[in-house]
Enzyme design. Structure first.
Site, PDB file in Angstrom:
ATOM      1  N   ALA A  68       1.684  15.410   7.368  1.00  0.00           N
ATOM      2  CA  ALA A  68       0.300  15.275   7.453  1.00  0.00           C
ATOM      3  C   ALA A  68      -0.353  16.214   6.820  1.00  0.00           C
ATOM      4  O   ALA A  68      -1.916  16.785   7.561  1.00  0.00           O
ATOM      5  CB  ALA A  68       0.343  14.822   8.770  1.00  0.00           C
ATOM      6  N   THR A  69       0.403  17.346   7.028  1.00  0.00           N
ATOM      7  CA  THR A  69      -0.263  19.049   6.409  1.00  0.00           C
ATOM      8  C   THR A  69      -0.775  19.003   4.967  1.00  0.00           C
ATOM      9  O   THR A  69      -2.050  19.234   5.354  1.00  0.00           O
ATOM     10  CB  THR A  69       0.860  20.088   6.764  1.00  0.00           C
ATOM     11  OG1 THR A  69       1.677  19.689   7.922  1.00  0.00           O
ATOM     12  CG2 THR A  69       0.673  21.512   6.392  1.00  0.00           C
ATOM     13  N   ASN A 148      -0.320  18.188  20.530  1.00  0.00           N
ATOM     14  CA  ASN A 148       1.193  17.936  20.087  1.00  0.00           C
ATOM     15  C   ASN A 148       1.611  18.835  21.329  1.00  0.00           C
ATOM     16  O   ASN A 148       2.448  18.908  21.054  1.00  0.00           O
ATOM     17  CB  ASN A 148       1.475  18.340  18.687  1.00  0.00           C
ATOM     18  CG  ASN A 148       1.046  19.538  18.288  1.00  0.00           C
ATOM     19  OD1 ASN A 148      -0.528  19.537  18.315  1.00  0.00           O
ATOM     20  ND2 ASN A 148       1.282  20.814  18.154  1.00  0.00           N
ATOM     21  N   GLN A 178       0.301  12.594  16.890  1.00  0.00           N
ATOM     22  CA  GLN A 178       1.023  12.529  17.841  1.00  0.00           C
ATOM     23  C   GLN A 178      -0.187  11.054  18.488  1.00  0.00           C
ATOM     24  O   GLN A 178       0.588  11.018  19.501  1.00  0.00           O
ATOM     25  CB  GLN A 178       0.803  13.529  18.305  1.00  0.00           C
ATOM     26  CG  GLN A 178       1.234  15.183  18.872  1.00  0.00           C
ATOM     27  CD  GLN A 178       3.398  14.860  18.094  1.00  0.00           C
ATOM     28  OE1 GLN A 178       3.806  13.746  18.028  1.00  0.00           O
ATOM     29  NE2 GLN A 178       4.072  15.649  17.284  1.00  0.00           N
ATOM     30  N   SER A 198       1.769  11.326   9.880  1.00  0.00           N
ATOM     31  CA  SER A 198       3.041  11.435   9.141  1.00  0.00           C
ATOM     32  C   SER A 198       4.148  10.591   9.462  1.00  0.00           C
ATOM     33  O   SER A 198       3.651  10.269  10.811  1.00  0.00           O
ATOM     34  CB  SER A 198       2.966  12.931  10.340  1.00  0.00           C
ATOM     35  OG  SER A 198       4.818  13.578   9.805  1.00  0.00           O
ATOM     36  N   HIS A 200       7.370  11.229  10.080  1.00  0.00           N
ATOM     37  CA  HIS A 200       8.434  11.243  10.320  1.00  0.00           C
ATOM     38  C   HIS A 200       7.839  11.620  12.131  1.00  0.00           C
ATOM     39  O   HIS A 200       9.400  11.378  13.237  1.00  0.00           O
ATOM     40  CB  HIS A 200       9.602  13.023  10.321  1.00  0.00           C
ATOM     41  CG  HIS A 200       8.362  13.912  10.635  1.00  0.00           C
ATOM     42  ND1 HIS A 200       9.063  14.666  10.894  1.00  0.00           N
ATOM     43  CD2 HIS A 200       7.755  14.393  10.036  1.00  0.00           C
ATOM     44  CE1 HIS A 200       8.175  15.920  10.722  1.00  0.00           C
ATOM     45  NE2 HIS A 200       7.205  15.540  10.054  1.00  0.00           N
ATOM     46  N   CYS A 322       5.900  24.180  15.886  1.00  0.00           N
ATOM     47  CA  CYS A 322       6.054  25.270  15.443  1.00  0.00           C
ATOM     48  C   CYS A 322       5.682  26.145  15.120  1.00  0.00           C
ATOM     49  O   CYS A 322       5.703  27.451  14.822  1.00  0.00           O
ATOM     50  CB  CYS A 322       4.622  24.518  14.173  1.00  0.00           C
ATOM     51  SG  CYS A 322       4.265  22.603  14.501  1.00  0.00           S
TER      52      CYS A 322
END
Ligand code: PLP
Length: 376
Positions: A68-69, A148, A178, A198, A200, A322
């Site tokens: 996603a980043t 998040n 999320q 994302s 994962h 993070c």
């Protein structure tokens, strides 16, 4: 093991693991013209259809990325590169994930005007506040769906709908990492030009993400080279990871409501236990996504508490994964009182958790309150 760190990453589901293994065996390059290549290409497209269907999109609107980043970097820098001299305003919020916030910070250094709308005193976001920041020089509005760190649900849908009505050429981007597969997210309702996803976080493998690009919307490619993904994202596709992503979407899409109810009960149980406990507070609003609950244990520092819980086989996060022990500015933005900010734990559920596990967590927290040194 009690795993309550599902916002950091989730355990891959057996279907995703099996799909990754199958993808490793089906090893052809999807760009090859022979049968092995064709088989890989077919698997990739099957997975693309699964991701698209989960979002109510069409397969042509999905581009696979590494995470996603990467998706958000692509959108934000792409939007900035494609605007003329005048449209140098970006509207965002003060609680975005670093994958969005860092891009906005960089563009600000390069001369863009970045407006970061803050939550109101009660920690909630008002669509009107965000809209008031948007003007005809705004090239991009980027607003996440679910925060998040606290699970707060932001009014992205209302904001984008109003932006598109007033300024149809302003691009809209939503980080749905999320929210995807946890809330019913559909491009039929969410008027975003771009959505970052994302795998994962939804029981798929790491190293694979997706970017939804609404039909007819154009920004420059971020990675150029061999022209894969219709020229938008060059590099040989990771077919095994793509297949794992598709399998996770297929597995989860039919059960969003059912899983939500289960997780809602877990959140209720946690709230009940916190209200009974001395000095344990819930930072998240009752309207937040139940999948993420921020709590604070007054007088105890997050990190030693996290390790104390780990010794009991209970895995949680302090703030977000993070922030790696750094003080989170997001928690302050959500108006968590200063005295609690060093004492925050993020409990993030999956449908695999149980009420029994919530009780184990709270018993362990109570033990920690008797054992660990208090903040002076
Ligand atoms: N956006 C949000 C809201 C997240 O929670 C995360 C991961 O924690 C990301 C983006 C980044 O996702 P990825 O690990 O796929 O780059």
């Amino acid at each position: 093991m009690v795993y309550f760190d599902n916002a950091a990453t989730t355990k891959p589901c057996p279907e995703a693991v099996a799909a990754v293994v199958k993808g490793l065996e089906c090893f052809g390059n999807p760009s090859s013209l022979h049968g092995l290549g064709l088989a890989a290409e077919q698997e990739r497209e099957k997975a693309r259809s699964a991701v698209a269907a989960a979002l109510g999109a069409s397969p042509e609107e999905i581009v696979f990325t590494s995470c996603a980043t990467e998706s958000s970097n692509t959108v934000i820098f792409g939007a900035a590169a494609s605007v003329g001299k005048r449209k140098k305003r970006i509207v965002t919020t003060s609680v975005e994930h670093p994958s969005v916030a860092a891009c906005c910070n960089k563009l600000e250094e390069e001369g863009f005007g970045v407006i970061r709308v803050r939550p109101r005193e009660d920690g909630s976001f008002s669509a009107e506040d965000i809209l008031a920041a948007v003007d005809e020089n705004t090239c991009l509005v980027t607003c996440m769906l679910v925060n998040n760190e606290t699970g707060s649900i932001l009014p992205a849908e209302r904001v984008f709908a109003a932006v598109k009505k007033r300024f149809p050429r302003t691009l809209t981007h939503c980080d749905c990492v999320q929210g995807f597969m946890k809330l019913p997210v559909s491009v039929k309702k969410l008027p975003a030009d771009f959505i970052s996803l994302s795998a994962h976080k939804i029981h798929g493998p790491k190293g694979i993400g997706a970017l939804y690009i609404r039909k007819g919307v154009h920004i420059p490619a971020f990675m150029i080279g061999g022209g894969q993904e219709k020229g938008f994202r060059s590099g040989t596709e990771s077919v095994p990871l793509i297949m794992g992503f598709g399998a996770a979407c297929e597995k989860l899409s039919g059960s969003i409501g059912q899983r939500f109810e289960k997780v809602f009960r877990l959140r209720d149980r946690l709230a009940e236990k916190c209200s009974e406990a001395e000095g344990v507070f819930i930072n998240s609003s009752p309207e937040a996504s139940p999948y993420i609950v921020s709590i604070a244990v007054e007088g105890l520092k997050s990190e030693p508490l996290l390790h104390f819980l780990e010794q009991k086989g209970i895995y949680v996060s302090s703030g977000s994964a993070c922030s790696k022990g750094k003080k989170s500015s997001v928690i302050a933005e959500f108006r968590v009182p200063e005295r609690l900010r060093d004492s925050v734990l993020r409990i993030s559920f999956s449908e695999d958790n149980t009420e029994d596990e919530v009780d184990r967590l709270m018993d362990a927290v109570s033990e920690a309150q008797k054992t660990l040194a208090r903040i002076r």
